[in-house]
Design a protein around this motif. Structure first.
Motif, PDB file in Angstrom:
ATOM      1  N   HIS A 234       0.840  -1.201   0.000  1.00  0.00           N
ATOM      2  CA  HIS A 234       0.000   0.000   0.000  1.00  0.00           C
ATOM      3  C   HIS A 234       0.875   1.250   0.000  1.00  0.00           C
ATOM      4  CE1 HIS A 234       0.786   0.864   4.346  1.00  0.00           C
ATOM      5  NE2 HIS A 234       0.994  -0.432   4.394  1.00  0.00           N
TER       6      HIS A 234
ATOM      7  N   ASP B  42       6.756   1.821   5.507  1.00  0.00           N
ATOM      8  CA  ASP B  42       5.563   0.997   5.751  1.00  0.00           C
ATOM      9  C   ASP B  42       4.602   1.141   4.579  1.00  0.00           C
ATOM     10  OD1 ASP B  42       3.137  -0.065   6.545  1.00  0.00           O
ATOM     11  OD2 ASP B  42       3.076   0.959   8.481  1.00  0.00           O
ATOM     12  N   GLY B  43       4.568   0.149   3.708  1.00  0.00           N
ATOM     13  CA  GLY B  43       3.728   0.195   2.519  1.00  0.00           C
ATOM     14  C   GLY B  43       4.542   0.423   1.255  1.00  0.00           C
TER      15      GLY B  43
ATOM     16  N   GLU C 299      -4.976   1.176   3.502  1.00  0.00           N
ATOM     17  CA  GLU C 299      -4.558   0.057   4.347  1.00  0.00           C
ATOM     18  C   GLU C 299      -4.521   0.452   5.823  1.00  0.00           C
ATOM     19  OE1 GLU C 299      -1.985  -2.761   6.532  1.00  0.00           O
ATOM     20  OE2 GLU C 299      -1.685  -0.612   6.280  1.00  0.00           O
ATOM     21  N   GLU C 300      -4.051   1.673   6.082  1.00  0.00           N
ATOM     22  CA  GLU C 300      -3.844   2.066   7.484  1.00  0.00           C
ATOM     23  C   GLU C 300      -5.144   2.448   8.188  1.00  0.00           C
ATOM     24  OE1 GLU C 300      -1.194   1.454   8.901  1.00  0.00           O
ATOM     25  OE2 GLU C 300       0.509   1.711   7.564  1.00  0.00           O
TER      26      GLU C 300
ATOM     27  N   HIS D 229       7.228  -6.326   3.259  1.00  0.00           N
ATOM     28  CA  HIS D 229       6.947  -5.223   4.187  1.00  0.00           C
ATOM     29  C   HIS D 229       8.158  -4.976   5.073  1.00  0.00           C
ATOM     30  CE1 HIS D 229       4.558  -2.722   6.922  1.00  0.00           C
ATOM     31  NE2 HIS D 229       3.625  -2.736   5.989  1.00  0.00           N
TER      32      HIS D 229
ATOM     33  N   HIS E  38      -2.111  -6.608   8.188  1.00  0.00           N
ATOM     34  CA  HIS E  38      -1.739  -6.301   6.806  1.00  0.00           C
ATOM     35  C   HIS E  38      -2.848  -6.765   5.870  1.00  0.00           C
ATOM     36  CE1 HIS E  38       2.398  -5.400   7.910  1.00  0.00           C
ATOM     37  NE2 HIS E  38       2.396  -6.479   8.660  1.00  0.00           N
TER      38      HIS E  38
HETATM   39 ZN   LIG Z   1       1.875  -1.509   6.078  1.00  0.00          ZN
END
Ligand SMILES: [Zn+2]
Length: 397
Positions: free
Chosen positions: A75, A86-87, A120-121, A186, A342
């Motif tokens: 993401h 992150d993503g 996603e978050e 990730h 996730h």
């Molecule tokens: Zn993530």
């Protein structure tokens, strides 16, 4: 690719990222993803929720002859003041792996897909993995449309403002039918790989986790004139519960966090008449988490409070044979579980064979501007993902 992404949604004050679903920043990231896919001649499609899927090869033609696609990606959105990795590390690594397969002259026997999952978050509307939850049916379209952000904007309104029809969103079996397996790379959100002194790991499972609400009732009164022995202070029971949570987590070997609290009336000079806190508890073992929560419950009840479970998500194991195949292909690298959720977990629960790769994070810090991974470790991650795609997509079976 990394330097293209660096300025998008970056806060000048914190140095962290604010990339929330269906905002200007999100739009720019989606356009960037589309352009990178176009530059590689990948065919970009969107599912009913707006997740972007870019294909090397025709997944529908392949599915009709019984060969489903091998998909990777992650993401591009972030938490408030999140880190760069992150993503985006999973999306950039996926595109980089496609590049290295091509420069090696690889011809896939099965189509390869690169996905950018939306929202996603859950930073804006409060539900994590909204993009994958809606297409798998884990969250209904009706519920998604009615989720509201901090400004009171519903997801339906946000979708409309982004030029989309909120009534089009929903479960999308056609999109999922193309996916034979999903491998999400990730950045690690802990120090497992630091301790093991290794750049890359295979994921085993997402820990079981739950949320509980803790309610304490007292009596509002004046902070200056009420004698201590006459008080009914809701904060005292709450404070005991916070300490009990820490103690229980240590005793049972899991993690417990009370990170959100609401105090009524919320005045510096008023004794609290009510305190509500929210407990998040997770761990490798569901039994350990349950035992910790049972200790915390005892303390809450002893302090005159009430505890209510708001959610419980059992452990989500990744596909054992797919994960074992990754481990073999990558030469017996470490296997790690994770306490973080996730999209890979949502797809695994929808019955798609799913695996994860984690890249070492030298401090273990995530969801913070301090989140980091060394370039050499990121390149190890790309190499691992390349080898995995070569293995999975090179196999016509
Ligand atoms: Zn993530």
């Amino acid at each position: 690719m990394w330097s293209d992404l660096q300025p998008v949604g970056r806060s000048a004050q914190s140095g962290g990222y604010r990339r929330f679903a269906w905002t200007r920043e999100d739009h720019d990231l989606r356009e960037w993803f589309a352009a990178e896919c176009a530059a590689r001649g990948l065919d970009l499609t969107e599912d009913r929720m707006g997740n972007q899927w870019a294909w090397w090869g025709d997944p529908d033609a392949a599915a009709s002859r019984g060969a489903k696609g091998v998909v990777t990606g992650s993401h591009l959105d972030s938490v408030p003041d999140g880190g760069a990795f992150d993503g985006p590390l999973g999306v950039v690594s996926a595109l980089a792996a496609v590049d290295s397969l091509r420069s090696n002259g690889f011809e896939p026997a099965k189509p390869i897909g690169v996905v950018n999952f939306v929202d996603e978050e859950g930073a804006r509307f409060g539900v994590a993995c909204a993009g994958s939850r809606v297409i798998t049916g884990a969250m209904t379209a009706r519920r998604a449309r009615s989720l509201t952000d901090a400004d009171g904007t519903t997801m339906a309104e946000a979708l409309k403002r982004a030029g989309r029809d909120p009534h089009q969103i929903g479960r999308d079996d056609d999109a999922l039918r193309r996916v034979g397996s999903f491998v999400e790379l990730h950045v690690e959100q802990g120090r497992g790989l630091v301790d093991l002194d290794h750049p890359v790991a295979v994921g085993s499972d997402i820990w079981p986790h739950g949320r509980w609400r803790l309610d304490f009732v007292g009596e509002a009164n004046h902070a200056g004139t009420t004698r201590l022995e006459d008080r009914h202070d809701a904060m005292l029971g709450y404070a005991a519960a916070v300490l009990a949570a820490r103690e229980a987590a240590i005793t049972h070997g899991c993690v417990a966090t009370i990170g959100k609290v609401a105090v009524t009336p919320g005045g510096v000079n008023a004794i609290p008449s009510a305190v509500t806190g929210w407990l998040d508890a997770r761990g490798a073992s569901p039994r350990a988490v349950r035992r910790a929560v049972s200790d915390i419950t005892a303390m809450v009840e002893q302090s005159g409070g009430k505890i209510t479970q708001e959610s419980w998500t059992p452990s989500t194991p990744f596909d054992a044979s797919l994960s074992a195949r990754l481990g073999t292909r990558l030469g017996g690298i470490p296997v790690l579980g994770t306490g973080a959720g996730h999209d890979a977990g949502i797809l695994a629960n929808a019955g798609i064979p799913t695996a994860m790769l984690f890249v070492r994070n030298p401090t273990g810090v995530s969801h913070s501007p301090e989140e980091f991974a060394e370039t050499s470790d990121c390149l190890e991650g790309v190499a691992a993902l390349t080898a995995v795609l070569e293995d999975l997509a090179g196999d016509p079976a």
